[in-house]
Design a protein around this motif. Structure first.
Motif, PDB file in Angstrom:
ATOM      1  N   LEU A 393       0.862  -1.186   0.000  1.00 12.91           N
ATOM      2  CA  LEU A 393       0.000   0.000   0.000  1.00 12.91           C
ATOM      3  C   LEU A 393       0.893   1.228   0.000  1.00 12.91           C
ATOM      4  O   LEU A 393       1.904   1.253   0.702  1.00 12.91           O
ATOM      5  CB  LEU A 393      -0.892  -0.002   1.242  1.00 12.91           C
ATOM      6  N   MET A 394       0.544   2.230  -0.778  1.00  8.52           N
ATOM      7  CA  MET A 394       1.405   3.412  -0.876  1.00  8.52           C
ATOM      8  C   MET A 394       0.596   4.707  -0.733  1.00  8.52           C
ATOM      9  O   MET A 394      -0.506   4.815  -1.267  1.00  8.52           O
ATOM     10  CB  MET A 394       2.127   3.418  -2.235  1.00  8.52           C
ATOM     11  N   ASP A 395       1.189   5.690  -0.033  1.00  7.49           N
ATOM     12  CA  ASP A 395       0.565   7.011   0.086  1.00  7.49           C
ATOM     13  C   ASP A 395       1.151   7.904  -0.989  1.00  7.49           C
ATOM     14  O   ASP A 395       2.330   8.260  -0.917  1.00  7.49           O
ATOM     15  CB  ASP A 395       0.876   7.619   1.456  1.00  7.49           C
ATOM     16  N   LEU A 396       0.340   8.254  -1.975  1.00  9.14           N
ATOM     17  CA  LEU A 396       0.829   9.123  -3.046  1.00  9.14           C
ATOM     18  C   LEU A 396      -0.212  10.217  -3.294  1.00  9.14           C
ATOM     19  O   LEU A 396      -1.099  10.405  -2.478  1.00  9.14           O
ATOM     20  CB  LEU A 396       1.064   8.288  -4.311  1.00  9.14           C
ATOM     21  N   SER A 397      -0.088  10.920  -4.423  1.00  3.87           N
ATOM     22  CA  SER A 397      -1.123  11.908  -4.714  1.00  3.87           C
ATOM     23  C   SER A 397      -1.634  11.747  -6.137  1.00  3.87           C
ATOM     24  O   SER A 397      -0.908  11.332  -7.030  1.00  3.87           O
ATOM     25  CB  SER A 397      -0.612  13.323  -4.458  1.00  3.87           C
ATOM     26  N   GLY A 416       0.956  -0.700  -4.993  1.00  2.37           N
ATOM     27  CA  GLY A 416       2.154  -0.827  -5.822  1.00  2.37           C
ATOM     28  C   GLY A 416       2.497  -2.294  -5.977  1.00  2.37           C
ATOM     29  O   GLY A 416       2.221  -3.103  -5.087  1.00  2.37           O
ATOM     30  N   MET A 417       3.095  -2.621  -7.096  1.00  2.00           N
ATOM     31  CA  MET A 417       3.299  -4.028  -7.406  1.00  2.00           C
ATOM     32  C   MET A 417       4.614  -4.240  -8.156  1.00  2.00           C
ATOM     33  O   MET A 417       4.941  -3.482  -9.069  1.00  2.00           O
ATOM     34  CB  MET A 417       2.108  -4.413  -8.294  1.00  2.00           C
ATOM     35  N   THR A 418       5.374  -5.258  -7.724  1.00  2.00           N
ATOM     36  CA  THR A 418       6.514  -5.715  -8.512  1.00  2.00           C
ATOM     37  C   THR A 418       6.408  -7.236  -8.589  1.00  2.00           C
ATOM     38  O   THR A 418       5.794  -7.859  -7.718  1.00  2.00           O
ATOM     39  CB  THR A 418       7.865  -5.340  -7.867  1.00  2.00           C
ATOM     40  N   ILE A 419       6.985  -7.818  -9.632  1.00  2.00           N
ATOM     41  CA  ILE A 419       6.945  -9.266  -9.780  1.00  2.00           C
ATOM     42  C   ILE A 419       8.352  -9.764 -10.091  1.00  2.00           C
ATOM     43  O   ILE A 419       8.986  -9.266 -11.034  1.00  2.00           O
ATOM     44  CB  ILE A 419       5.958  -9.685 -10.901  1.00  2.00           C
ATOM     45  N   GLU A 420       8.818 -10.659  -9.287  1.00  2.00           N
ATOM     46  CA  GLU A 420      10.152 -11.220  -9.486  1.00  2.00           C
ATOM     47  C   GLU A 420      10.246 -11.839 -10.879  1.00  2.00           C
ATOM     48  O   GLU A 420       9.341 -12.563 -11.298  1.00  2.00           O
ATOM     49  CB  GLU A 420      10.384 -12.319  -8.462  1.00  2.00           C
ATOM     50  N   GLY A 440      -2.209   1.797 -15.369  1.00  2.00           N
ATOM     51  CA  GLY A 440      -1.657   2.348 -14.128  1.00  2.00           C
ATOM     52  C   GLY A 440      -0.526   3.293 -14.463  1.00  2.00           C
ATOM     53  O   GLY A 440      -0.449   3.806 -15.574  1.00  2.00           O
ATOM     54  N   ARG A 441       0.342   3.536 -13.488  1.00  2.00           N
ATOM     55  CA  ARG A 441       1.521   4.345 -13.807  1.00  2.00           C
ATOM     56  C   ARG A 441       2.748   3.719 -13.155  1.00  2.00           C
ATOM     57  O   ARG A 441       2.635   2.847 -12.286  1.00  2.00           O
ATOM     58  CB  ARG A 441       1.320   5.792 -13.376  1.00  2.00           C
ATOM     59  N   ILE A 442       3.917   4.135 -13.630  1.00  2.96           N
ATOM     60  CA  ILE A 442       5.154   3.577 -13.106  1.00  2.96           C
ATOM     61  C   ILE A 442       5.896   4.661 -12.338  1.00  2.96           C
ATOM     62  O   ILE A 442       6.051   5.784 -12.833  1.00  2.96           O
ATOM     63  CB  ILE A 442       6.046   3.056 -14.260  1.00  2.96           C
ATOM     64  N   GLU A 443       6.277   4.339 -11.114  1.00 11.12           N
ATOM     65  CA  GLU A 443       7.096   5.273 -10.338  1.00 11.12           C
ATOM     66  C   GLU A 443       8.150   4.461  -9.621  1.00 11.12           C
ATOM     67  O   GLU A 443       7.817   3.457  -8.969  1.00 11.12           O
ATOM     68  CB  GLU A 443       6.215   5.993  -9.296  1.00 11.12           C
ATOM     69  N   ILE A 448       1.996   1.031 -10.379  1.00 12.26           N
ATOM     70  CA  ILE A 448       1.110   1.603  -9.373  1.00 12.26           C
ATOM     71  C   ILE A 448      -0.318   1.754  -9.880  1.00 12.26           C
ATOM     72  O   ILE A 448      -0.551   2.244 -10.982  1.00 12.26           O
ATOM     73  CB  ILE A 448       1.644   2.978  -8.929  1.00 12.26           C
ATOM     74  N   ILE A 449      -1.262   1.336  -9.033  1.00 12.59           N
ATOM     75  CA  ILE A 449      -2.676   1.555  -9.330  1.00 12.59           C
ATOM     76  C   ILE A 449      -3.234   2.482  -8.263  1.00 12.59           C
ATOM     77  O   ILE A 449      -3.181   2.182  -7.073  1.00 12.59           O
ATOM     78  CB  ILE A 449      -3.457   0.226  -9.330  1.00 12.59           C
ATOM     79  N   ASP A 450      -3.730   3.639  -8.723  1.00 11.38           N
ATOM     80  CA  ASP A 450      -4.314   4.628  -7.812  1.00 11.38           C
ATOM     81  C   ASP A 450      -5.807   4.327  -7.703  1.00 11.38           C
ATOM     82  O   ASP A 450      -6.527   4.335  -8.693  1.00 11.38           O
ATOM     83  CB  ASP A 450      -4.070   6.031  -8.385  1.00 11.38           C
ATOM     84  N   LEU A 451      -6.262   4.059  -6.485  1.00 15.53           N
ATOM     85  CA  LEU A 451      -7.636   3.600  -6.299  1.00 15.53           C
ATOM     86  C   LEU A 451      -8.671   4.719  -6.342  1.00 15.53           C
ATOM     87  O   LEU A 451      -9.869   4.461  -6.271  1.00 15.53           O
ATOM     88  CB  LEU A 451      -7.749   2.809  -4.984  1.00 15.53           C
ATOM     89  N   ARG A 452      -8.208   5.986  -6.474  1.00 19.69           N
ATOM     90  CA  ARG A 452      -9.173   7.084  -6.536  1.00 19.69           C
ATOM     91  C   ARG A 452     -10.101   6.930  -7.744  1.00 19.69           C
ATOM     92  O   ARG A 452     -11.302   7.185  -7.651  1.00 19.69           O
ATOM     93  CB  ARG A 452      -8.458   8.445  -6.634  1.00 19.69           C
TER      94      ARG A 452
END
Ligand SMILES: *Cc1c(COP(=O)(O)O)cnc(C)c1O
Length: 474
Positions: A393-397, A416-420, A440-443, A448-452
Motif C-alpha cells: 500500500l502506498m501514500d501518493l497523490s 504498488g506491485m513488482t513481480i520477481e 496504471g503508472r510507473i514510479e 502503481i494503481i491509484d484507487l481514486r
C-alpha cells in the motif's frame, strides 16, 4: 530434402480457403459471425502462413499447417474482428478527468436519459405545447441560467467550438485583446492564437508573460477593438513577480469603452471546491456575477457531464451568437443534450451533485474511502499467494487532469506491485493488454494503481488481470 523442395512441399500442403471455410461451418462460435468476416480471417491466416513458409522463418514447422492449428488462428482473428473498438478500460492512473480515457464518467441519471431517448423520437426541435418548431438549446437554457445566474445560455459540440463560435460572431475581421500571460495551449490542438486566427479575429497581445496591467489593455483599445478576452490559466500557473487584471477590472474597462468582455473559463465549475478542502477554482457564477458578457466552458471537465461547450452570458450577446450559421456546424447532438440536461438537473442540489456526478465524487472522495478500496485490492492480491508477487500500500497523490487545478495534490492510496523475474515495463504492458485493459503508472520501478479512479466493481477484474499475468509470465 533440399530447403527449396521442402518449401514447395509445405506450400502444396497449405489448405485452400474453401477447405477451411467448410470446416468452419462446424464451429459453433461462428454462428452469428458474418460470412465475410470468416472468409476474411481465413484468407489472412493462410496469407500469413504462406509468407512464413516463403521467408523460411526460423522455427516454422509443418505442424503449423495442421487444420486444427489453422482453425485456432482463424478463431483468434474472428474474435478480434468481432470485438468492439471502443471499449471499457480501468483507470488506475488517479487522473480523474483523463482526456485520453474519456474525461468524465456520466452520472447514472444521464446514462439512463440517453438510453431512454436514443431509440425513440423526441422533442429535440419541437415545441409540444404549440406544435411548432422548437430550438434544441431551449432544452438546457433555463437550467443553465438558473444555475449560473446568467441571462441566456446555449450549448455546442465542445468548448473549443464555443470559443471559435463566440470569436467569429463578436470579433471577425476585428481585434481581440488578450494578455500575453494567457495565450494558453491545451493538449496541443487547442491554442488561443490558432483558434483566434481560424475565427478570423486578429489577436492583439498586451502586457508581458508575468505581468499585465489595466493600462496595457486601455492603451491597446482602438476603433478596431471588438472584444476583451480573458483566458483561464487552466493547466499552468505563473508564480513569482506577477500581476494580472482581474475579471472585474476588465469588465470595468469594457464598460468604459463599450467593448464586450469574454472569458474562456476552460474547465468551468458550478461548485466551490474550497468547501471540500481543495484549491479554489473560479466558478461560472463568479464570472457571471463579475458582469462578463459571455463565458465559455467545457461540459466534460470539472462539470462532469458529456462533451459539450457551454456558453452563458448577456441575452443581447447570446442572441447574436445563436444566429451565427456556424452553430449548425458545431451543434450539439441529442444524446449529448440528454446527458447534459440530466447532469445539470443534479446541480440544483449541490449535496446530491457531489455524490451522483462521478467526477465530483472522485475528486472529493474522503481518503478513508479510497483507503478502503486500496486495502480490498491489496488483500485480494495477497490471496493469490504467489511468492514472486510483491504488493504494498502506498501514500501518493492523484491529479485532477483535464487542465484544471494543475497545482493541487490530492492525497490518495495506491497499490504498488513488482513481480520477481518481470520488468516493471512488461507488467505495465501486460496489464494494459488485459481485457479489460488496466492502466496504471510507473514510479521508481513499481507498477502503481491509484484507487481514486477505480470503481468498486472493477477490483475483481484487476485481481484477475494480475492472476493471469502471473500464470503467463511464469
Ligand atoms: C479545455 C479547454 C479548452 C477546450 O475545451 P474542450 O471542451 O476540450 O474543447 C479551451 N480553453 C481552455 C482554457 C481549456 O482549459
Amino acid at each position: 530434402m533440399s530447403k527449396d523442395k521442402k518449401k514447395q512441399e509445405m506450400l502444396k500442403n497449405l489448405p485452400g480457403v474453401d477447405t477451411i471455410l467448410e470446416l468452419s461451418q462446424e464451429e459453433s462460435t461462428f454462428q452469428d459471425v458474418p460470412k465475410s468476416v470468416i472468409t476474411g480471417a481465413i484468407r489472412q491466416t493462410i496469407e500469413v502462413l504462406r509468407g512464413c513458409i516463403l521467408s523460411g522463418e526460423n522455427g516454422f514447422s509443418e505442424e503449423e499447417l495442421e487444420t486444427e492449428k489453422i482453425m485456432e488462428c482463424v478463431k483468434q482473428r474472428v474474435d478480434a474482428n468481432m470485438a468492439l473498438n471502443l471499449t471499457h478500460i480501468i483507470n488506475g492512473t488517479g487522473v480523474v478527468v483523463h482526456t485520453n480515457l474519456g474525461r468524465s464518467l456520466l452520472p447514472e441519471e444521464a446514462a439512463d436519459h440517453i438510453a431512454g431517448i436514443s431509440g425513440r423520437y423526441s422533442n429535440l426541435e419541437f415545441d409540444v405545447s404549440s406544435g411548432t418548431r422548437g430550438i434544441r438549446y431551449a432544452l438546457v437554457e433555463e437550467l443553465l441560467c438558473d444555475i449560473s445566474g446568467a441571462e441566456a445560455a446555449m450549448a455546442v459540440n465542445n468548448n473549443a467550438g464555443a470559443v471559435l463560435l463566440c470569436l467569429e460572431t463578436l470579433a471577425r475581421d476585428r481585434e481581440v485583446i488578450v494578455s500575453r500571460g494567457e495565450l494558453v495551449e491545451i493538449g496541443g490542438s487547442f491554442r488561443i492564437p490558432d483558434v483566434m486566427s481560424k475565427s478570423g479575429a486578429v489577436l492583439m497581445e498586451v502586457g508581458t508573460t508575468n505581468r499585465t496591467h489595466s493600462r496595457d489593455y486601455e492603451s491597446a483599445i482602438k476603433n478596431e477593438t471588438a472584444l476583451l478576452l480573458k483566458v483561464h490559466k487552466s493547466n499552468y500557473r505563473v508564480v513569482g513577480f506577477t500581476s494580472e487584471v482581474s475579471l472585474k477590472e476588465l469588465v470595468e474597462i469594457g464598460g468604459k469603452y463599450h467593448i464586450p468582455v469574454m472569458e474562456d473559463l476552460g474547465s468551468g465549475t458550478f461548485i466551490d471546491f474550497s468547501a471540500y478542502g481543495m484549491t479554489r477554482e473560479p466558478t461560472v457564477q463568479d464570472s457571471v456575477k463579475a458582469g462578463v458578457d459571455v463565458v465559455t466552458f467545457s461540459g466534460d471537465k470539472l462539470l462532469g457531464g458529456p462533451q459539450a461547450g457551454i456558453i452563458v452570458g448577456k441575452k443581447k450577446i447570446l442572441d447574436r451568437i445563436k444566429k451565427n450559421p456556424l452553430t449548425r456546424a458545431l451543434r450539439i447532438d441529442k444524446l449529448t443534450l440528454a446527458a447534459l440536461e440530466s447532469t445539470l438537473r443534479l446541480y440544483r442540489d449541490e449535496e446530491k451533485a457531489v455524490k451522483a456526478i462521478p467526477t465530483l465524487r472522485m475528486l472529493t472522495a474522503p481518503l478513508k474511502e479510497i483507503e478502503k478500496r486500496a486495502e480490498k485490492l491489496y488483500k485480494s492480491l495477497e490471496t493469490l499467494d504467489d511468492s514472486r508477487l510483491n504488493v504494498r500500500l502506498m501514500d501518493l497523490s492523484s491529479r485532477t487532469g483535464g487542465g484544471a487545478l494543475p497545482m493541487m495534490e490530492l492525497l490518495t492510496k495506491c497499490v504498488g506491485m513488482t513481480i520477481e523475474g518481470m520488468s516493471v515495463n512488461s507488467i505495465e504492458g501486460m496489464m494494459r493488454k488485459n481485457k479489460p485493459p488496466v492502466i496504471g503508472r510507473i514510479e521508481d520501478d513499481i507498477f502503481i494503481i491509484d484507487l481514486r479512479t477505480v470503481l468498486d466493481d472493477e477490483l475483481y477484474a484487476i485481481n484477475k488481470a494480475v492472476a493471469d499475468m502471473l500464470k503467463r509470465g511464469g
